[in-house]
Design a protein around this motif. Structure first.
Motif, PDB file in Angstrom:
ATOM      1  N   LEU A   1      93.873  94.372 -80.564  1.00 29.88           N
ATOM      2  CA  LEU A   1      95.268  94.591 -80.165  1.00 29.88           C
ATOM      3  C   LEU A   1      95.858  93.374 -79.474  1.00 29.88           C
ATOM      4  O   LEU A   1      97.068  93.169 -79.497  1.00 29.88           O
ATOM      5  CB  LEU A   1      95.376  95.790 -79.219  1.00 29.88           C
ATOM      6  N   GLY A   2      95.005  92.602 -78.809  1.00 32.51           N
ATOM      7  CA  GLY A   2      95.546  91.448 -78.108  1.00 32.51           C
ATOM      8  C   GLY A   2      94.472  90.612 -77.444  1.00 32.51           C
ATOM      9  O   GLY A   2      93.332  91.042 -77.265  1.00 32.51           O
TER      10      GLY A   2
ATOM     11  N   PHE B   1      90.651  95.695 -77.642  1.00 38.34           N
ATOM     12  CA  PHE B   1      90.523  96.366 -78.925  1.00 38.34           C
ATOM     13  C   PHE B   1      91.117  97.773 -78.850  1.00 38.34           C
ATOM     14  O   PHE B   1      91.171  98.377 -77.783  1.00 38.34           O
ATOM     15  CB  PHE B   1      89.051  96.471 -79.328  1.00 38.34           C
ATOM     16  N   ASP B   2      91.534  98.284 -79.996  1.00 34.42           N
ATOM     17  CA  ASP B   2      92.123  99.616 -80.082  1.00 34.42           C
ATOM     18  C   ASP B   2      91.020 100.665 -80.085  1.00 34.42           C
ATOM     19  O   ASP B   2      90.191 100.712 -80.988  1.00 34.42           O
ATOM     20  CB  ASP B   2      92.950  99.720 -81.367  1.00 34.42           C
TER      21      ASP B   2
ATOM     22  N   ILE C   1     100.105  95.336 -74.640  1.00 32.99           N
ATOM     23  CA  ILE C   1      99.080  95.945 -75.498  1.00 32.99           C
ATOM     24  C   ILE C   1      99.606  97.241 -76.114  1.00 32.99           C
ATOM     25  O   ILE C   1      99.411  97.508 -77.305  1.00 32.99           O
ATOM     26  CB  ILE C   1      97.775  96.182 -74.710  1.00 32.99           C
ATOM     27  N   ASP C   2     100.311  98.044 -75.332  1.00 34.59           N
ATOM     28  CA  ASP C   2     100.884  99.274 -75.865  1.00 34.59           C
ATOM     29  C   ASP C   2     101.901  98.966 -76.963  1.00 34.59           C
ATOM     30  O   ASP C   2     101.903  99.614 -78.010  1.00 34.59           O
ATOM     31  CB  ASP C   2     101.528 100.096 -74.744  1.00 34.59           C
ATOM     32  N   ALA C   3     102.733  97.964 -76.750  1.00 32.79           N
ATOM     33  CA  ALA C   3     103.727  97.577 -77.768  1.00 32.79           C
ATOM     34  C   ALA C   3     103.043  97.058 -79.030  1.00 32.79           C
ATOM     35  O   ALA C   3     103.474  97.361 -80.148  1.00 32.79           O
ATOM     36  CB  ALA C   3     104.674  96.522 -77.196  1.00 32.79           C
TER      37      ALA C   3
ATOM     38  N   GLY D   1     101.817  97.616 -84.600  1.00 31.63           N
ATOM     39  CA  GLY D   1     100.835  97.129 -85.554  1.00 31.63           C
ATOM     40  C   GLY D   1     100.643  95.623 -85.507  1.00 31.63           C
ATOM     41  O   GLY D   1     100.135  95.032 -86.458  1.00 31.63           O
ATOM     42  N   THR D   2     101.053  94.997 -84.414  1.00 30.70           N
ATOM     43  CA  THR D   2     100.896  93.556 -84.265  1.00 30.70           C
ATOM     44  C   THR D   2      99.772  93.263 -83.282  1.00 30.70           C
ATOM     45  O   THR D   2      99.142  94.169 -82.752  1.00 30.70           O
ATOM     46  CB  THR D   2     102.205  92.907 -83.761  1.00 30.70           C
TER      47      THR D   2
END
Length: 161
Positions: A80-81, A101-102, A147-149, A154-155
């Protein structure tokens, strides 16, 4: 004429970094799930921690999640980031790089079944992103928001501190 240094010597000439990895979970309503740390440096955080020698970021995130929550995550490996924290002098004598990570969605039953390591965390909470803002430091909330955004769009987020 350039002189090539042996790798062991060259490494001593460039910046050093430590690394952490974690999993970002939400509940079925899309609200972030966080753990309250027992130490004062960072109150609310996701299951994760610093990488061990020879460990990849993904392996670290899985190990730390199991140790801190009892969850043996088996989902897909989705970044995720990343976060780059610049060297901060004597407080932390190296740059710090993070991998988020998600972790996907946890049901109410899965959240209720979390088993915390009492030496590291003493509470699990679920709030909306907006509700988390008043409970977190500005820099940690900025990471949560990014991270939520990233997850919702999906980025992949890239953050520097």
């Amino acid at each position: 004429m350039s002189v090539w240094l042996p790798p062991a010597e060259y490494v001593n000439t460039i910046p050093r970094a430590t690394a952490y990895a974690c999993l970002y979970f939400t509940d079925t309503g899309g609200r972030p799930v966080q753990l309250r740390a027992t130490y004062p440096t960072e109150t609310w955080q996701w299951p994760g921690g610093n990488m061990d020698h020879g460990e990849t970021p993904w392996e670290c995130a899985l190990r730390e999640c199991l140790e801190e929550t009892g969850i043996a995550f088996e989902g897909e490996r989705k970044l995720l980031g990343t976060q780059f924290i610049a060297h901060r002098g004597e407080d932390w004598p190296a740059n710090h790089i993070g991998f988020v990570f998600d972790g996907g969605t946890l049901t109410d039953d899965q959240i209720a079944a979390i088993v915390l390591d009492p030496e590291e965390h003493n509470e699990v909470r679920v709030h909306s992103v907006r509700e988390w803002e008043v409970l977190m430091t500005p820099s940690n909330f900025a990471r949560l928001r990014e991270i939520d955004a990233a997850r919702r769009s999906g980025t992949v987020a890239y953050m520097e501190v």
